[in-house]
Design an enzyme around this catalytic site. Sequence first.
Site, PDB file in Angstrom:
ATOM      1  N   SER A 346      91.741  12.789 -10.842  1.00 17.91           N
ATOM      2  CA  SER A 346      91.198  13.811  -9.956  1.00 17.91           C
ATOM      3  C   SER A 346      90.100  14.618 -10.633  1.00 17.91           C
ATOM      4  O   SER A 346      90.211  14.995 -11.805  1.00 17.91           O
ATOM      5  CB  SER A 346      92.321  14.751  -9.498  1.00 17.91           C
ATOM      6  N   ASP A 347      89.044  14.889  -9.883  1.00 18.53           N
ATOM      7  CA  ASP A 347      88.032  15.836 -10.325  1.00 18.53           C
ATOM      8  C   ASP A 347      88.644  17.232 -10.300  1.00 18.53           C
ATOM      9  O   ASP A 347      89.671  17.461  -9.654  1.00 18.53           O
ATOM     10  CB  ASP A 347      86.821  15.753  -9.399  1.00 18.53           C
ATOM     11  N   LYS A 348      88.033  18.172 -11.003  1.00 18.87           N
ATOM     12  CA  LYS A 348      88.562  19.540 -11.025  1.00 18.87           C
ATOM     13  C   LYS A 348      87.913  20.422  -9.966  1.00 18.87           C
ATOM     14  O   LYS A 348      88.572  20.900  -9.043  1.00 18.87           O
ATOM     15  CB  LYS A 348      88.356  20.169 -12.413  1.00 18.87           C
ATOM     16  N   THR A 608      89.287  10.773  -6.969  1.00 16.34           N
ATOM     17  CA  THR A 608      88.585  11.710  -6.087  1.00 16.34           C
ATOM     18  C   THR A 608      87.196  11.968  -6.611  1.00 16.34           C
ATOM     19  O   THR A 608      86.933  11.764  -7.792  1.00 16.34           O
ATOM     20  CB  THR A 608      89.344  13.051  -6.011  1.00 16.34           C
TER      21      THR A 608
END
Length: 608
Positions: A346-348, A608
């Site tokens: 996941s991206d932040k 993502t």
Amino acid sequence: MPPKEEKQSLLAQGKQDAYGGADKLEETDPEEDLYYCGHLKSELFNTDHDTGLTSEEAARRLQIFGKNELAEKEDNKWTKLALEFVQPMPLMIWAAVLLELIEAILTGPEFWVDVIVLLVLQLLNVLVGFYEELQAGNAIAKLKESLKPEATVKRDGKFEVINATTIVPGDLCLLGAGGAIPADVKLCGGKTLQVDQAALTGESLPVTMYIGSVALMGSTVCRGEMEAIVSATGSETFFGKTATLINNVDEMAHFEKIFQQINVMLTSAGAFMVIVTFIMLVCRGSDVLETLSFCVVLLISSIPIAMRVVCTTTMALGCRALAAEKAIVARLSAVEELAGMSMLCSDKTGTLTKNVMELQEDLPLFAKGIEKHDVLVAAALAAKWKEPPKDALDTLVLGSIDLEPLDKYIQSDFMPFDPTIKRTEATIERPDGTKFKVTKGAPHVLLEMAHNCDEIKEEVEKKVFELATRGIRSLAVACTNTINGGWVFMGILTFLDPPRSDTKIVIQKAASFGVGIKMITGDHKAIAVEMCNMLGMGNNVLGADKLPVKKPEELDSLPLGRDYCPLVERCDGFAQVFPEHKYLIVQALRQGYETSPGNHHHHIVGMT
């Protein structure tokens, strides 16, 4: 300089300071900097700032370089449909149809019912999935159609708004607040530009750019107005090269792999059994037609003909349920892959977090008699509080207090944020007519201005360092008591891009389902560690220096799973990474490694 014409790795562009990437980057060939797609950059980007390109020249370049859009793989839908009819299971059904057809022709019309039933099953097996994927494709196409970008360019001496897909290298474009950057551009006219690069770098706050800076496609202008020369379009942009990494991955879906293995196994076993039975019965003197009829029944009963239509219908229902939640499913098999996912990368920024800076409760004070509310009021007075906020920091400050009581003050002078001195300043008149000044900006700048700098310097620097190690941003506020009085360092506002309200719960639920989550961000390591701690993900965050610096074409030939999958599994995330690093991480998890002879460990990865 314009972005380099890329035959090399994105990692080799020497932009590691923006991301904090690997220390050793590949050496580049200076000759490659001279050309863009085989054309001299000195000639291509030498556009007259008064006239821009002519319409004829723009049309010529559009023919040479193509549209400013990302290349997409487009499979012929009818070819795809035809291929569905020649898979192992459909071939067995065709064989059964053929045998039933022979029997119907030779013996009687009662077998035509069987032929029709088998044909209906064959069509259902293929057409249900084809129809659902076609609907999903149409929905995505309509969405793209509704999101056609526009750009302002100078053609034939005047600015005009055009479809951004028709921008060409060398175009002179105008960038303004609120607009998307339509291609990779080099800023060439104006003062400064504040650009939101969160989608590319994970950086929550806008970046200030000057003449000569390169702004990338996929970014958004937050403040300012500047002219720029288009230096790369379409697949040659930084964003385009990133998308190409993903598009180059062409692999059969997990569901299709499993389904095909079951098909081959059952079809082979069924065909072998039918052939053996047919030979044995004929050798024993059984009637050929009766034996053929029996073998058809045996063939149909040996393979689950309706398995495909049942699986397809089940996934189609899943697609409908996801569509009701505003999700777009491009492939039916994605439903099964999502259910079988074992790792989510996941991206932040904007995914785990809100992508909106918020003030934190921690507000350290450094002056006697000062309260937190006084610092917030001074910060608001150092902005145009009667006007809409001009940037993210003003939005943050002005939204933290009730602005109505500030109307008793008069702002007689205001200096907007200047990136060279890193602060704003305002002169304020009190109701009694006396005046004072307020300022907000970088802590180290305001500290040097403070009248008691030597007394508080150690304490302030210690606090700023502590905040920095935790990845928390800081903004100092100072004021004077009179118009010519000394500056009083009041305090430090702290702010952070907080996690979404449901992020921690989702992560916990995912863990209970056996799904691991890795945070992969281009933001600084300290910020990534702080966010991991807030979300209960652990704090073992690695930097890009732990990953190799290779070209995309070289990555595919490396044993990424064997060399890097254990490393990725052990850590909680990666910070300061490039798009190529994200590609490497996902590929390493997908490839996996051999834990023992004949036992291969790998992941189904979501991203993502």
